[in-house]
Every structure is written in structure tokens, then in C-alpha cells.
Design a protein around this motif. Structure first.
Motif, mmCIF file in Angstrom:
data_model
loop_
_atom_site.group_PDB
_atom_site.id
_atom_site.type_symbol
_atom_site.label_atom_id
_atom_site.label_comp_id
_atom_site.label_asym_id
_atom_site.label_seq_id
_atom_site.Cartn_x
_atom_site.Cartn_y
_atom_site.Cartn_z
ATOM 1 N N ILE A 69 0.831 -1.213 0.000
ATOM 2 C CA ILE A 69 0.000 0.000 0.000
ATOM 3 C C ILE A 69 0.863 1.260 0.000
ATOM 4 O O ILE A 69 0.469 2.295 0.540
ATOM 5 N N THR A 70 2.040 1.165 -0.621
ATOM 6 C CA THR A 70 2.974 2.289 -0.566
ATOM 7 C C THR A 70 2.345 3.593 -1.059
ATOM 8 O O THR A 70 2.485 4.642 -0.433
ATOM 9 N N TYR A 71 1.625 3.518 -2.172
ATOM 10 C CA TYR A 71 1.124 4.760 -2.767
ATOM 11 C C TYR A 71 0.131 5.478 -1.838
ATOM 12 O O TYR A 71 0.305 6.638 -1.487
ATOM 13 N N PHE A 72 -0.884 4.724 -1.400
ATOM 14 C CA PHE A 72 -1.871 5.352 -0.513
ATOM 15 C C PHE A 72 -1.249 5.699 0.839
ATOM 16 O O PHE A 72 -1.477 6.777 1.383
ATOM 17 N N GLY A 73 -0.453 4.792 1.353
ATOM 18 C CA GLY A 73 0.162 5.003 2.665
ATOM 19 C C GLY A 73 1.035 6.247 2.693
ATOM 20 O O GLY A 73 0.962 7.050 3.632
ATOM 21 N N MET A 83 0.061 18.838 7.699
ATOM 22 C CA MET A 83 -0.650 19.322 8.892
ATOM 23 C C MET A 83 0.311 19.552 10.047
ATOM 24 O O MET A 83 -0.112 19.749 11.186
ATOM 25 N N ASP A 84 1.629 19.496 9.760
ATOM 26 C CA ASP A 84 2.671 19.729 10.770
ATOM 27 C C ASP A 84 2.625 18.740 11.931
ATOM 28 O O ASP A 84 2.948 19.075 13.067
ATOM 29 N N VAL A 85 2.227 17.513 11.641
ATOM 30 C CA VAL A 85 2.293 16.459 12.651
ATOM 31 C C VAL A 85 3.641 15.763 12.465
ATOM 32 O O VAL A 85 4.019 15.434 11.339
ATOM 33 N N TYR A 86 4.357 15.546 13.553
ATOM 34 C CA TYR A 86 5.699 14.976 13.436
ATOM 35 C C TYR A 86 5.663 13.524 12.950
ATOM 36 O O TYR A 86 4.862 12.713 13.420
ATOM 37 N N THR A 87 6.537 13.202 12.022
ATOM 38 C CA THR A 87 6.727 11.803 11.635
ATOM 39 C C THR A 87 8.217 11.529 11.509
ATOM 40 O O THR A 87 8.936 12.316 10.896
ATOM 41 N N PRO A 88 8.708 10.439 12.107
ATOM 42 C CA PRO A 88 10.142 10.155 11.981
ATOM 43 C C PRO A 88 10.516 9.781 10.541
ATOM 44 O O PRO A 88 11.640 10.022 10.132
ATOM 45 N N ASN A 89 9.583 9.185 9.824
ATOM 46 C CA ASN A 89 9.852 8.814 8.435
ATOM 47 C C ASN A 89 8.921 9.592 7.513
ATOM 48 O O ASN A 89 7.697 9.506 7.630
ATOM 49 N N THR A 90 9.513 10.353 6.602
ATOM 50 C CA THR A 90 8.694 11.173 5.722
ATOM 51 C C THR A 90 8.141 10.327 4.571
ATOM 52 O O THR A 90 8.648 9.244 4.280
ATOM 53 N N ALA A 91 7.112 10.865 3.927
ATOM 54 C CA ALA A 91 6.529 10.179 2.768
ATOM 55 C C ALA A 91 7.610 9.965 1.703
ATOM 56 O O ALA A 91 7.705 8.887 1.113
ATOM 57 N N ASN A 92 8.431 10.999 1.490
ATOM 58 C CA ASN A 92 9.508 10.861 0.509
ATOM 59 C C ASN A 92 10.489 9.772 0.884
ATOM 60 O O ASN A 92 10.908 8.988 0.043
ATOM 61 N N GLY A 93 10.851 9.757 2.147
ATOM 62 C CA GLY A 93 11.797 8.753 2.626
ATOM 63 C C GLY A 93 11.254 7.350 2.416
ATOM 64 O O GLY A 93 11.969 6.456 1.953
ATOM 65 N N ILE A 94 9.983 7.153 2.736
ATOM 66 C CA ILE A 94 9.379 5.828 2.588
ATOM 67 C C ILE A 94 9.339 5.443 1.109
ATOM 68 O O ILE A 94 9.733 4.348 0.723
ATOM 69 N N ALA A 95 8.906 6.387 0.264
ATOM 70 C CA ALA A 95 8.815 6.082 -1.171
ATOM 71 C C ALA A 95 10.205 5.775 -1.742
ATOM 72 O O ALA A 95 10.369 4.840 -2.530
ATOM 73 N N ASN A 96 11.202 6.553 -1.336
ATOM 74 C CA ASN A 96 12.567 6.312 -1.834
ATOM 75 C C ASN A 96 13.071 4.926 -1.459
ATOM 76 O O ASN A 96 13.737 4.257 -2.241
ATOM 77 N N SER A 97 12.750 4.508 -0.229
ATOM 78 C CA SER A 97 13.303 3.233 0.230
ATOM 79 C C SER A 97 12.582 2.052 -0.414
ATOM 80 O O SER A 97 13.089 0.944 -0.422
ATOM 81 N N ARG A 98 11.397 2.278 -0.944
ATOM 82 C CA ARG A 98 10.611 1.176 -1.485
ATOM 83 C C ARG A 98 11.098 0.685 -2.834
ATOM 84 O O ARG A 98 10.847 -0.436 -3.239
ATOM 85 N N ASP A 99 11.771 1.542 -3.539
ATOM 86 C CA ASP A 99 12.194 1.200 -4.887
ATOM 87 C C ASP A 99 13.704 1.014 -4.843
ATOM 88 O O ASP A 99 14.444 1.948 -4.570
#
Ligand SMILES: Nc1ncnc2c1ncn2[C@@H]1O[C@H](COP(=O)(O)OP(=O)(O)O)[C@@H](O)[C@H]1O
Ligand SMILES: [Mg+2]
Length: 396
Positions: A69-73, A83-99
């Protein structure tokens, strides 16, 4: 803090451990099914609904986004970022690591040791590509495989060619990678949290299997990493934009070789092998960082017209070498140095007395017009141009 763990597997070992670690520390924690969010772009500000209702406020999220579910996730994570909610892993970081290709491209630029890797499309380029990485036996990897599935060891060039052709005929792309024989079915998983390795294990493949994934029957034992492997693991995670990551490395003859950086590392194997409270370390890190939601610096700082971020390099022959930052004249030109990179060391907010060396790289914020004249010319590479066929090819 109020923490939401984004996961579709509330009963899995990792999710249970993370939830318990957060609850034990007195945090208000919920596990929310990633697929039940609605990304709401209709109002004045970016918003989210969960199970059809307005989402309550959270201080932080911990995304555990599955491969399927990488795309939706990542879209949900990106919305939390907006929304300025903290996340240790950014959407970009997750997408980069998936490929695997994208990850390798990003890491290659930063001088992280990796097994020699190539990627080709045309049949005619397959054999030269295999030879470039050292010939057979050679490792072939599907771009989006995980848990060892889609990683194949081809014993000969002929077999490699046949496998690549078969996969391409089903529209699957493969990476071609040198088989690192000296690692002998073993690899290292380093669990990075923030800027340190909190736990590490060695995985050893079962029998004559070369893949050491736990899902392929690999066995695990705790290891203490040498300083070099530890530094490489932390840098690889940072470059990928991940503050919580499982970095997989082979033990090459000349040092660690990074194979991949996982953005939702499983905790069961590593906690069992090391007896360390990895879940607790992750929760404590998030609690420390909650005040600092991820922002895209380049995007935000470029909004003021005429100003932006650029990296300047101190040329060996330039008159800046040997001068201190305050003597450099940069401040007078309205240029602020944010960080100074020297080799592999980084000096954040360098002081005025810091002396500039040749090849120092300065990450600066300032007037783009002023900085333009100082940006290094791109090294000109002699392009190796292929001869065109006599007949022009039809456009693809
Ligand atoms: N280039 C290589 N040389 C030797 N072994 C490798 C190589 N690449 C992968 N492996 C083995 O295969 C396993 C799976 O590869 P990896 O790239 O991590 O894919 P996955 O995402 O499926 O885990 C690794 O843990 C390692 O044991
Ligand atoms: Mg792996």
C-alpha cells in the motif's frame, strides 16, 4: 504525547511492542488502519478523516506502511506532514526506500559503499551490464521485492539473460548487482533510530541459500558493529530521509556495503536476538522530536522571492581558502552559512572564526543572484555518444 501508529497489522509483534512501549511511558497511543483514512483537500487547510469522522489532533505518527500500500500510505503520511504532525519517516523517505533502484541512485551520490549495481532496459545491454559488475554468478533483484522474494542468484550469464528476459516480458524490471561472495550468505541488519544504531544483528542464511532474510529461514545473532559500519548505517538512513530504519549491509572485503534501507523494519528478530528494547528506543526518540515536525526546507525557504538555498564549494584556487567565515565577505553579500561540510564531517551553524579549507561545501541561504556566481561549474564529462542508426528510430 498523542501518538498514532499507522498500521494494518495491529496484532503483529512489531505493532504490539510499539503500542505497549508507548502506553508504558504514559503516552496516549492508537493504532490506526492506514487504509481507513480519507485525505481531505476540500477545506481551507489540509485535513484528514478517519473511518468517516474528523481526525482528532495527534502530536506524532509512526508510519508502518506495508509494501502493498505504498502509494496510498505515503499519501496519508504526506498529509500528516502538511498538517505539521511529526513523523520520523517522511513520505519521501518511505517512497525512496521502497524502490531498490531509486534508493541505490540516491545513496550512490553520497559515497555510501554499495555492491556494484546497474540497470538496463534493452536486451542488447544486458550482457555488457553483467560484465560491468563483475560477471556471473550475478544477483538479480526485482525493484520492489521484499523479504528476499525477487532476489535471485544467476549462476551463469546465459541463465541471467534468460531470467531478465522472462521478467521483462511480464513487465517487471530488474537490477543487476555484483554477487558479494565474501559475505557468504551473511548480512548485517542495523536498526537506526535518529543518529545512532540502537541494535544490530547478523543474519545467516540457511543451508545453501544465499539470502539471509529471516523470512527465508535465516538465523540471527546479536553483533556489535565497528565504528565504520555504524557510521555508514546512520548516514544511509539519514540520506534516505528516515529516522527509523533497518539498514541491511553486506560485509565486503573493503568495508560495509549497503544493500537496502527499510522504512518499516520488523522488531521481532532484532529484539529477540539482542534482548534490547528497540520499540522503547523508537518511542523515546519520537517523544524527543515531537516539537520538530518535518519541513521541506528548500520548499519553505524558496517562497521568499529571490532567496533560496544553495550549496557553494570553496575552490582550491579561490581567495576564500584560509580566510575565516567572518572574513569571507559572505555575510555582507547577504549569504548565511547553515552548515559546513568537510569530507565526511558536518559543522552545523559554523562560527565566524571557522577557517575555510579548499573543497569545503557550504550549505547557504541567501540571495540567489549573489550565490549564482559562486555555484561550482558542473564538471564536464566527455559524453560517450552512441552512433545513431542509419534510419532514425520511430519515437517511442
Ligand atoms: N549483491 C549481493 N551479494 C550477496 N548477497 C546478497 C546480495 N544482495 C542480496 N543478497 C542477499 O539476499 C538478501 C535479500 O536481499 P535484499 O536486497 O535485502 O532484498 P529484500 O528487500 O528482499 O530483503 C540479503 O539479505 C542478502 O543476504
Ligand atoms: Mg533485505
Amino acid at each position: 504525547m498523542r501518538l498514532a501508529i499507522l498500521s494494518r497489522a495491529p496484532r503483529s509483534y512489531s505493532t504490539r511492542r510499539l503500542r505497549a512501549a508507548a502506553a508504558d511511558r504514559g503516552h496516549d497511543v492508537k493504532v490506526l488502519n492506514t487504509l481507513r483514512f480519507a485525505i481531505d483537500l476540500s477545506g481551507d487547510a489540509p485535513d484528514l478523516q478517519f473511518r468517516g469522522r474528523q481526525l482528532t489532533d495527534y502530536d506524532a505518527i509512526l508510519p508502518r506502511i506495508g509494501n502493498s500500500i505504498t502509494y496510498f500510505g505515503t499519501a496519508v503520511v504526506r498529509q500528516f506532514e502538511q498538517m505539521d504532525v511529526y513523523t520520523p519517516n517522511t513520505a519521501n523517505g518511505i517512497a525512496n526506500s521502497r524502490d531498490k533502484l531509486r534508493a541505490t541512485q540516491i545513496l550512490a551520490r553520497h559515497d555510501i559503499g554499495m555492491p556494484p549495481t546497474t540497470f538496463v532496459r534493452d536486451r542488447a545491454d544486458v550482457i555488457p551490464a553483467i560484465e560491468r559488475v563483475g560477471g556471473a554468478p550475478v544477483v538479480l533483484k526485482l525493484l520492489e521485492g521484499t523479504q528476499g522474494i525477487g532476489v535471485i542468484l544467476a549462476p551463469t550469464i546465459k541463465v541471467a539473460e534468460a531470467i531478465i528476459e522472462t521478467l521483462q516480458s511480464t513487465r517487471q524490471q530488474v537490477l543487476i548487482q555484483r554477487f558479494v561472495t565474501e559475505s557468504k550468505g551473511r548480512d548485517i541488519r542495523a536498526l537506526v533510530v535518529g543518529d545512532r544504531v540502537v541494535a544490530a544483528m547478523r543474519r545467516t542464511a540457511q543451508g545453501d541459500e544465499f539470502r539471509s532474510n529471516v523470512h527465508r529461514g535465516g538465523s540471527v545473532e546479536a553483533v556489535t558493529l565497528d565504528a565504520d559500519s555504524e557510521r555508514v548505517a546512520v548516514r544511509a538512513a539519514q540520506i534516505m530521509g528516515l529516522k527509523v530504519a533497518g539498514v541491511d549491509m553486506l560485509e565486503g572485503n573493503d568495508g560495509p556495503l549497503v544493500m537496502e534501507v527499510n522504512s518499516s523494519p520488523g522488531l521481532e528478530g532484532i529484539e529477540t536476538a539482542t534482548r534490547l528494547d528497540v520499540a522503547g528506543a523508537i518511542i523515546d526518540y519520537i517523544d524527543d522530536q515531537v516539537a520538530f515536525p518535518q519541513i521541506d526546507v528548500r520548499e519553505r525557504l524558496s517562497v521568499s522571492t529571490g532567496y533560496g538555498v544553495a550549496e557553494l564549494v570553496v575552490h582550491g584556487d579561490a581567495d576564500l581558502v584560509g580566510k575565516s567565515l567572518s572574513e569571507s565577505g559572505l555575510r555582507e553579500r547577504d549569504i548565511t552559512v547553515l552548515t559546513l561540510h568537510r569530507g565526511t564531517t558536518v559543522i552545523p551553524n559554523p562560527k565566524g572564526r571557522e577557517t575555510l579549507h579548499a573543497e569545503d561545501r557550504l550549505l547557504c541561504f541567501g540571495r540567489l543572484e549573489e550565490m549564482r556566481s559562486m555555484i561550482p561549474a558542473r564538471p564536464k564529462r566527455r559524453a560517450r555518444v552512441k552512433r545513431l542508426p542509419k534510419e532514425p528510430l520511430p519515437e517511442e
